[in-house]
Design an enzyme around this catalytic site. Structure first.
Site, PDB file in Angstrom:
ATOM      1  N   LYS A 115       0.913  -1.222   0.045  1.00 16.45           N
ATOM      2  CA  LYS A 115       0.185   0.044   0.041  1.00 16.45           C
ATOM      3  C   LYS A 115       0.923   1.242   0.079  1.00 16.45           C
ATOM      4  O   LYS A 115       0.446   2.394  -0.403  1.00 16.45           O
ATOM      5  CB  LYS A 115      -1.009  -0.102   1.214  1.00 16.45           C
ATOM      6  CG  LYS A 115      -2.034  -1.054   1.042  1.00 16.45           C
ATOM      7  CD  LYS A 115      -3.335  -0.553   1.899  1.00 16.45           C
ATOM      8  CE  LYS A 115      -4.495  -1.444   1.572  1.00 16.45           C
ATOM      9  NZ  LYS A 115      -5.552  -1.471   2.508  1.00 16.45           N
ATOM     10  N   LYS A 206      -5.551 -10.380  -6.146  1.00 14.52           N
ATOM     11  CA  LYS A 206      -6.734 -10.811  -5.356  1.00 14.52           C
ATOM     12  C   LYS A 206      -8.077  -9.788  -5.735  1.00 14.52           C
ATOM     13  O   LYS A 206      -7.831  -8.795  -6.061  1.00 14.52           O
ATOM     14  CB  LYS A 206      -6.603 -10.821  -3.961  1.00 14.52           C
ATOM     15  CG  LYS A 206      -6.265  -9.874  -2.971  1.00 14.52           C
ATOM     16  CD  LYS A 206      -6.313  -9.627  -1.677  1.00 14.52           C
ATOM     17  CE  LYS A 206      -6.140  -8.212  -1.246  1.00 14.52           C
ATOM     18  NZ  LYS A 206      -5.938  -8.050   0.024  1.00 14.52           N
ATOM     19  N   LYS A 209     -11.592  -4.817  -2.838  1.00 19.32           N
ATOM     20  CA  LYS A 209     -12.488  -3.200  -2.631  1.00 19.32           C
ATOM     21  C   LYS A 209     -11.884  -2.286  -3.597  1.00 19.32           C
ATOM     22  O   LYS A 209     -12.365  -1.354  -4.068  1.00 19.32           O
ATOM     23  CB  LYS A 209     -12.873  -2.899  -1.411  1.00 19.32           C
ATOM     24  CG  LYS A 209     -13.832  -3.770  -0.717  1.00 19.32           C
ATOM     25  CD  LYS A 209     -14.047  -3.124   0.814  1.00 19.32           C
ATOM     26  CE  LYS A 209     -13.173  -3.962   1.574  1.00 19.32           C
ATOM     27  NZ  LYS A 209     -13.472  -4.500   3.074  1.00 19.32           N
TER      28      LYS A 209
HETATM   29  P1  TYM Z   1     -10.660  -6.677   4.640  1.00 17.15           P
HETATM   30  O1  TYM Z   1     -11.678  -5.325   4.983  1.00 17.15           O
HETATM   31  O2  TYM Z   1      -9.774  -6.266   3.508  1.00 17.15           O
HETATM   32  O3  TYM Z   1     -11.294  -7.742   4.137  1.00 17.15           O
HETATM   33  C1  TYM Z   1     -12.116  -8.463   5.129  1.00 17.15           C
HETATM   34  C2  TYM Z   1     -12.074  -9.918   5.282  1.00 17.15           C
HETATM   35  O4  TYM Z   1     -12.174 -10.480   3.873  1.00 17.15           O
HETATM   36  C3  TYM Z   1     -11.266 -11.378   3.619  1.00 17.15           C
HETATM   37  N1  TYM Z   1     -10.771 -11.122   1.938  1.00 17.15           N
HETATM   38  C4  TYM Z   1     -10.735 -12.221   1.343  1.00 17.15           C
HETATM   39  N2  TYM Z   1     -10.746 -13.603   1.435  1.00 17.15           N
HETATM   40  C5  TYM Z   1     -10.501 -14.367   0.213  1.00 17.15           C
HETATM   41  N3  TYM Z   1     -10.545 -13.752  -1.049  1.00 17.15           N
HETATM   42  C6  TYM Z   1     -10.201 -12.395  -1.366  1.00 17.15           C
HETATM   43  N4  TYM Z   1     -10.088 -11.887  -2.348  1.00 17.15           N
HETATM   44  C7  TYM Z   1     -10.619 -11.596  -0.087  1.00 17.15           C
HETATM   45  N5  TYM Z   1     -10.601 -10.133   0.153  1.00 17.15           N
HETATM   46  C8  TYM Z   1     -10.758  -9.844   1.331  1.00 17.15           C
HETATM   47  C9  TYM Z   1      -9.782 -10.600   4.425  1.00 17.15           C
HETATM   48  O5  TYM Z   1      -8.929 -11.643   4.294  1.00 17.15           O
HETATM   49  C10 TYM Z   1     -10.676 -10.322   5.489  1.00 17.15           C
HETATM   50  O6  TYM Z   1     -10.765 -11.728   6.367  1.00 17.15           O
HETATM   51  N6  TYM Z   1      -7.026  -5.542   8.075  1.00 17.15           N
HETATM   52  C11 TYM Z   1      -8.547  -6.185   7.918  1.00 17.15           C
HETATM   53  C12 TYM Z   1      -9.614  -5.869   8.888  1.00 17.15           C
HETATM   54  C13 TYM Z   1      -9.426  -6.071  10.270  1.00 17.15           C
HETATM   55  C14 TYM Z   1      -9.248  -7.341  11.014  1.00 17.15           C
HETATM   56  C15 TYM Z   1      -9.222  -6.780  12.264  1.00 17.15           C
HETATM   57  C16 TYM Z   1      -9.450  -8.479  10.507  1.00 17.15           C
HETATM   58  C17 TYM Z   1      -9.047  -5.160  11.123  1.00 17.15           C
HETATM   59  N7  TYM Z   1      -8.751  -5.699  12.333  1.00 17.15           N
HETATM   60  C18 TYM Z   1      -8.780  -7.752  13.281  1.00 17.15           C
HETATM   61  C19 TYM Z   1      -9.443  -9.567  11.604  1.00 17.15           C
HETATM   62  C20 TYM Z   1      -9.253  -9.344  12.893  1.00 17.15           C
HETATM   63  C21 TYM Z   1      -8.928  -5.858   6.608  1.00 17.15           C
HETATM   64  O7  TYM Z   1      -8.537  -4.819   5.844  1.00 17.15           O
HETATM   65  O8  TYM Z   1      -9.797  -6.885   5.811  1.00 17.15           O
END
Ligand code: TYM
Length: 343
Positions: A115, A206, A209
């Site tokens: 990023k 991947k 968003k």
């Molecule tokens: P975020 O918002 O990017 O994504 C939310 C969840 O979706 C999963 N994910 C995917 N899984 C499979 N294939 C994909 N293409 C894909 N894109 C997203 C992510 O792995 C995630 O589980 N940093 C985290 C949010 C967060 C968090 C936490 C998660 C903040 N604090 C504590 C777990 C525990 C994030 O940006 O996820």
């Protein structure tokens, strides 16, 4: 068991989020409730300010994400659904953990490298310390399990390293002189068959968003025509589908679509290939599109129903954050005390 996981409210919920994480959130909420445990799911709105953002869009997206999660089956009566901002203990614990996290650990995070890109000097401090807040998110609740997609595995490992070092350095002793750990080491739960759903336009990146092309992802809010269109336009190769899984090697886009079909149909990639082996994408894509429409239509309908009731969505967050705060306070107190901070 205590399940904790989060999602950034930075845009639409997409198929990667759903298959990689949210489906597990929903199935685990029942499992955990049956065992008398808790599941906590939150909107990582504090994480969302680590990148340039528009305030009005963030608040609208936060409410929309509540509606989307409930539409997917997260039940605010069985799970604790809230946003970080309403539980200030997340930010407080992050500061305490900043004393334990090491610059070198954060410098190795692939998300930070991706990023920030070449412009590290111009990246926000929040983007750099993002994984420490994520560690606080789970350690605050003594989470035992964290359902996430593959891309969050490294952040979870960091949370374990921080917990381990904090416990080593600061755990108080019991009457027998034994360490009483302050934090539980959380284990990630990653669905093997949907760990990483790829972009529809490029099988090597991947589904995300932040992809500038909306054609790269299926949003859970897409209508039937849009879903069919996106699947039809998905990048593939000219070969027919193989009959065996090994035949998908080196065919990232084909593999991704077959994987999505298998997970959505609740079957295996082998079974999908035994049905479609030898067929071209002209036959497979419409079948995949129809399957997606069939499975996502009820979610979409519930989402549309819920999204306009701002009062109900705010009430869900208020109720969830009240419960979350009550669970957060004892661990935060222990952390302050272990560090010798006088309150
Ligand atoms: P975020 O918002 O990017 O994504 C939310 C969840 O979706 C999963 N994910 C995917 N899984 C499979 N294939 C994909 N293409 C894909 N894109 C997203 C992510 O792995 C995630 O589980 N940093 C985290 C949010 C967060 C968090 C936490 C998660 C903040 N604090 C504590 C777990 C525990 C994030 O940006 O996820």
């Amino acid at each position: 068991m205590r399940i904790v996981s989060g999602i950034q409210p930075t845009g639409n919920l997409h198929l990667g989020n759903y298959l990689g994480a949210i489906r597990n959130w929903v199935s685990m909420q029942d499992e955990v409730a049956a065992q008398g445990g808790d599941s906590l799911y939150f909107l990582a709105d504090l994480h969302a300010i680590s990148m340039p953002h528009d305030p009005a869009t963030l608040s609208a997206n936060t409410r929309e994400m509540v509606a989307a999660l409930v539409a997917c089956g997260v039940d605010p009566d069985r799970s604790i659904l809230f946003n970080q901002t309403q539980v200030p203990q997340h930010a407080e614990l992050q500061w305490l953990l900043n004393g334990t996290a090491r610059m070198g650990w954060l410098n190795r995070m692939t998300q930070w490298k991706d990023k920030a890109g070449k412009n590290r000097e111009g990246a926000s401090v929040a983007l750099f310390t993002y994984p420490v807040l994520q560690a606080a998110d789970v350690l605050l609740y003594q989470a035992t399990h964290v359902p996430v997609g593959e891309d969050q595995k490294q952040h979870l490992e960091l949370a374990r390293d921080i917990a381990q070092k904090f416990n080593n350095d600061f755990a108080p002793k019991d009457e027998n002189g034994e360490d009483v750990p302050v934090f539980t080491l959380p284990a990630p739960i990653i669905p093997p068959e949907a760990a990483r759903i790829m972009s529809l336009r490029d099988g090597s990146s991947k589904m995300s968003k932040s992809d500038p092309s909306d054609m790269a992802r299926i949003n859970l809010t897409d209508d039937a025509d849009t879903i069919m269109q996106k699947v039809k336009k998905a990048k593939t190769d000219p070969e027919p589908l193989p009959s065996e899984k090994e035949g998908l090697e080196g065919r990232a886009e084909a593999r991704n679509l077959v994987g999505i079909y298998a997970v959505m149909a609740g079957t295996t990639m082998e079974a999908v290939l035994s049905d479609f082996g030898g067929e071209g994408f002209g036959k497979f894509k419409p079948a995949l599109g129809e399957l997606l429409v069939e499975k996502l239509a009820p979610i979409n309908a519930r989402f549309v129903e819920l999204r306009s009731d701002r009062g109900a969505l705010d009430a869900i967050l208020r109720k969830g954050s009240e419960k979350a705060r009550a669970l957060a306070v004892p661990t935060l107190d222990k952390a302050y005390e272990a560090l010798g901070l006088v309150r």
